[in-house]
Design a protein around this motif. Structure first.
Motif, mmCIF file in Angstrom:
data_model
loop_
_atom_site.group_PDB
_atom_site.id
_atom_site.type_symbol
_atom_site.label_atom_id
_atom_site.label_comp_id
_atom_site.label_asym_id
_atom_site.label_seq_id
_atom_site.Cartn_x
_atom_site.Cartn_y
_atom_site.Cartn_z
ATOM 1 N N TYR A 1 22.594 0.998 -16.026
ATOM 2 C CA TYR A 1 23.753 1.873 -16.163
ATOM 3 C C TYR A 1 23.870 2.426 -17.578
ATOM 4 O O TYR A 1 23.798 1.702 -18.554
ATOM 5 C CB TYR A 1 25.022 1.109 -15.799
ATOM 6 N N THR A 2 24.053 3.720 -17.670
ATOM 7 C CA THR A 2 24.313 4.385 -18.943
ATOM 8 C C THR A 2 25.712 4.957 -18.892
ATOM 9 O O THR A 2 26.037 5.748 -17.998
ATOM 10 C CB THR A 2 23.300 5.521 -19.198
ATOM 11 N N TYR A 3 26.574 4.542 -19.856
ATOM 12 C CA TYR A 3 27.955 5.021 -19.837
ATOM 13 C C TYR A 3 27.976 6.542 -19.964
ATOM 14 O O TYR A 3 27.287 7.129 -20.786
ATOM 15 C CB TYR A 3 28.762 4.394 -20.977
ATOM 16 N N GLY A 4 28.787 7.155 -19.154
ATOM 17 C CA GLY A 4 28.877 8.608 -19.126
ATOM 18 C C GLY A 4 28.139 9.193 -17.943
ATOM 19 O O GLY A 4 28.436 10.287 -17.486
ATOM 20 N N ASN A 5 27.180 8.434 -17.447
ATOM 21 C CA ASN A 5 26.439 8.865 -16.254
ATOM 22 C C ASN A 5 26.881 7.988 -15.095
ATOM 23 O O ASN A 5 26.207 7.029 -14.724
ATOM 24 C CB ASN A 5 24.930 8.744 -16.496
ATOM 25 N N ASP A 6 28.067 8.298 -14.561
ATOM 26 C CA ASP A 6 28.661 7.439 -13.541
ATOM 27 C C ASP A 6 27.811 7.335 -12.282
ATOM 28 O O ASP A 6 27.895 6.356 -11.542
ATOM 29 C CB ASP A 6 30.055 7.956 -13.172
ATOM 30 N N GLN A 7 26.986 8.327 -12.040
ATOM 31 C CA GLN A 7 26.154 8.312 -10.844
ATOM 32 C C GLN A 7 25.044 7.265 -10.937
ATOM 33 O O GLN A 7 24.406 6.928 -9.944
ATOM 34 C CB GLN A 7 25.534 9.697 -10.618
ATOM 35 N N SER A 8 24.814 6.761 -12.163
ATOM 36 C CA SER A 8 23.718 5.798 -12.335
ATOM 37 C C SER A 8 24.133 4.379 -11.965
ATOM 38 O O SER A 8 23.301 3.481 -11.908
ATOM 39 C CB SER A 8 23.221 5.815 -13.785
ATOM 40 N N LEU A 9 25.420 4.154 -11.731
ATOM 41 C CA LEU A 9 25.895 2.812 -11.379
ATOM 42 C C LEU A 9 26.307 2.784 -9.916
ATOM 43 O O LEU A 9 27.151 3.561 -9.483
ATOM 44 C CB LEU A 9 27.092 2.421 -12.257
ATOM 45 N N LYS A 10 25.701 1.870 -9.172
ATOM 46 C CA LYS A 10 25.954 1.791 -7.742
ATOM 47 C C LYS A 10 26.152 0.334 -7.332
ATOM 48 O O LYS A 10 25.801 -0.593 -8.070
ATOM 49 C CB LYS A 10 24.788 2.398 -6.957
ATOM 50 N N ILE A 11 26.701 0.151 -6.143
ATOM 51 C CA ILE A 11 26.894 -1.200 -5.610
ATOM 52 C C ILE A 11 25.568 -1.939 -5.529
ATOM 53 O O ILE A 11 25.503 -3.159 -5.715
ATOM 54 C CB ILE A 11 27.573 -1.132 -4.222
#
Length: 725
Positions: A408-418
């Motif tokens: 996960y990279t902060y600012g790239n919300d699409q990069s964090l998933k369940i």
């Protein structure tokens, strides 16, 4: 197809190894003995599954030993076979047939590194007891094997001696046994072996731990078990000769198999030939039994070998054939992968050590603490180590956080998933990611545990209402500026209490956690407070935390354990005074309770422990018509968390026989500070003449509900003063 001996040889040469994600050795002595009985009777021991690979793929261990293999960089590239299935069986057999303690000068170091249930030496008993079958042909020194027997006919003849580190050093079977000769000198070498063989024969025990001879050791000309068998045979021959002389046995019957002409020699009194025949009887019996023992480890083991391109599926394969009902821990696989790091060392040991270390606490964390403020703190007091093992909660959230930091990279919300907090992503972590993010993950977790104890009243990690709430907090506290910033910690605490008491985590916790990682970090970075809409749901969420639920009026919903626990923890987070008499003041706080700190009150010393106390005691209301059985029913209003608070076991012992109005008068007014009790006590906790019993119970619980809700909302307003609703 491999023989048992082949497997042992490969293991000694680091060519057949245990990947470190394998479970620890767990079989007890009865299960070990049962397997050995099956081996003795030539029954199949079951197959093994091995995976071809290279030592660098996983951290690995030798069979039977706790310690990871210490291998050079050159050796790490060598081919090997990873044992995926068969560890318990192969370890049992290797332990039984191998002498781990052969180096008498080093036996203690070996002992330290063996699994506890393998610190043993195994034997079989030759002489039957009364009522037992003579399975080894002791009576006439005739042995034809055990292949026709059932294991239960053999199992009682197999004996184990537990090797203790500081006891039984005077027993002949112990590796620390040091007998002396007539001159007071320690017996060594062949003299020592002869002495031990004589003692073993005296107990009719044949050691089987000398049967397997490791390729790395010089093979003994006559292993211990052979010496014992020969002594036993010779001694039995002397007994048989005496029985023949006494007319109890017939010499021809005994010796005709080894010497067909024994009858003629006996009639002619040919003592030379008779002596030879007796010697042949002893030699033949001992040779047969010895051959039987050697052939035990020559038995073939059905082997399934997977090619090296199946390494990526090794874990799934292991789980699919693993009979252990407990699923394989993903943490163990990550530990094994981490061993590929250049730094070496065990990841689990690193985590274990970090959990025992003390950290410096930030002033921001301790801002609201009343009284003495600790400057340092160790997470182990929260129960992060369970029986000196890393707790399941720590393991699971370490993997979740490691995966999040890796992807996960902060600012790239699409990069964090369940998916990032699920098994597949955990197992996809490579050793470089593990190396890069381990320290950050550990620091973030430990800071989070401190936050939960000092800000949220969590005494032990096992009582945390929702484990996944660790992750949004840790994602913030990984950054030093936030760890040291009071306003940031206030926002986190605001989020924590509003989430707990409004029911935000009652359902779809994975999804809520991932969303909160993003939203909480965004708010801390001066973004929008996306949690304020839940303010009016605090202890007011239908079916979860509403007044009807808490007062047991909702027939369709139980009070969630998360709410019961959190109400107690919220009270402790406010550092309430204990219920002690006037003049005695003791703050109840989670860190002192977790430490079971020694306390002195009015000359009495005790270790601080808390009990879940009924504010209106059950024993009091039995006086007004309620049966004890009815009151013990969890559905009874007095078992509501609105009638519960933590007090010390010491205080509880002082007030246990008093009514509510009595003990609330007995203790000082300030002693019930932050327990959120309706006041004045004498009036509020006294049943009014016009009240029914039910009305009385409902009133005192309803009044405390109002007190608690007001306190929580006041707390949130203080934590986020610029909040607008």
């Amino acid at each position: 197809m491999q023989s048992i001996k082949d497997c042992f040889d490969l293991n000694e040469e680091n060519k057949l190894v245990l990947p470190d994600f394998q479970r620890n050795y767990v079989w007890d002595y009865d299960k070990q003995r049962s397997l050995l009985a099956s081996i003795f009777t030539s029954l199949p021991m079951g197959g093994v599954l091995i995976l071809k690979g290279e030592l660098k793929e996983f951290a690995a261990k030798e069979l039977c030993f706790l310690k990871e293999l210490d291998i050079s960089e050159e050796e790490r590239s060598k081919e090997c076979f990873f044992l995926l299935d068969g560890q318990q069986r192969l370890s049992t057999i290797k332990s039984a047939f191998s002498d781990f303690f052969y180096d008498r000068n080093n036996w203690r170091d070996v002992w330290d590194n063996l699994y506890p249930k393998l610190k043993t030496r195994w034997f079989f008993r030759i002489k039957p007891r009364i009522g037992e079958d003579d399975i080894f042909g002791w009576d006439k020194l005739t042995f034809e094997g055990l292949h026709t027997l059932e294991p239960d006919q053999v199992v009682e003849f197999i004996e184990v001696k537990n090797i203790l580190k500081t006891k039984d050093l005077d027993k002949w079977f112990h590796p620390g046994y040091t007998p002396k000769d007539e001159n007071g000198n320690n017996l060594v070498g062949n003299k020592l072996k002869t002495h031990i063989a004589k003692r073993a024969a005296g107990d009719y025990l044949v050691p089987i731990y000398s049967v397997y001879q490791s390729p790395s050791r010089e093979k003994e000309r006559k292993p211990l078990h052979e010496s014992v068998l020969q002594k036993l045979a010779n001694e039995r021959v002397e007994e048989l000769q005496a029985e023949v002389a006494d007319g109890k046995k017939n010499i021809v019957d005994l010796l005709s198999e080894v010497e067909p002409d024994i009858g003629e020699y006996y009639e002619n009194n040919d003592e030379h030939e008779i002596r030879n025949a007796w010697s042949m009887l002893a030699a033949k019996w001992s040779e047969k039994v010895n051959k039987f023992l050697v052939e035990l480890i020559d038995q073939d083991i059905p082997t399934i070998e997977l090619p090296s391109d199946q390494i990526s599926r090794a874990i799934a394969i292991f789980e699919s054939i693993n009979s252990n009902p407990t699923a394989l821990d993903n943490f163990d696989i990550i530990v094994a992968k981490a061993a590929r790091n250049d730094e070496g060392g065990s990841l689990s040991l690193k985590i274990h050590n970090e959990l025992k270390e003390e950290i410096d606490l930030s002033d921001a964390l301790l801002h609201y603490i009343i009284g003495e403020k600790p400057s340092s703190w160790s997470p182990q007091i929260m129960g992060t180590l369970d029986n000196n093992e890393i707790s399941k909660t720590v393991k699971k959230q370490f993997l979740n956080l490691l995966s999040i930091f890796s992807h996960y990279t902060y600012g790239n919300d699409q990069s964090l998933k369940i998916d990032h907090i699920k098994k597949k992503k955990h197992l996809a972590l490579n050793h470089l990611q593990i190396k890069e993010y381990t320290n950050l993950t550990l620091e973030a977790l430990i800071r989070t545990f401190a936050f939960l104890q000092f800000r949220c009243g969590v005494i032990k990690l096992s009582s945390l209402p929702y484990e996944l709430m660790i992750l949004p907090i840790a994602n913030i506290l990984k950054e030093d500026p936030f760890w040291n910033d009071k306003l940031t910690l206030d926002k986190i605490e605001y989020w924590y209490w509003i989430s707990i008491f409004s029911g935000r985590y009652r359902e779809r916790q994975n999804e809520q956690c991932i969303k909160d990682i993003i939203d909480l970090h965004d708010w801390v970075n001066n973004g929008e407070n996306r949690f304020k809409s839940w303010y009016n749901s605090i202890l007011n969420e239908a079916g979860y935390s509403s007044k009807d639920v808490l007062m047991l009026r909702d027939q369709n919903h139980e009070i969630p354990s998360a709410i019961r626990t959190s109400l107690l923890q919220y009270t402790i987070s406010k550092q309430p005074y204990d219920f002690l008499p006037n003049g005695s003041m003791l703050y109840l706080n989670s860190w002192d309770i977790a430490l079971e700190k020694e306390i002195e009150i009015s000359g009495n010393n005790f270790n601080l422990k808390v009990q879940d106390h009924h504010i209106c005691p059950l024993h009091e209301v039995t006086k007004i018509g309620e049966s004890t059985a009815k009151l013990r029913n969890q559905k009874h209003i007095l078992n509501s968390p609105l009638n519960r608070t933590y007090i010390s076991s010491y205080a509880n012992s002082k007030i246990s026989s008093k009514s509510t109005s009595e003990y609330l008068t007995y203790v000082s007014n300030s002693s019930v500070r932050n327990h959120f009790l309706p006041t004045p006590f004498e009036e509020r906790y006294k049943k009014k003449s016009e009240e029914s019993t039910v009305d009385y119970y409902n009133r005192i619980c309803s009044e405390r509900y109002t007190k608690i809700v007001d306190a929580i909302k006041d707390e949130l307003d203080k934590l986020n003063p610029i909040n607008s609703y």
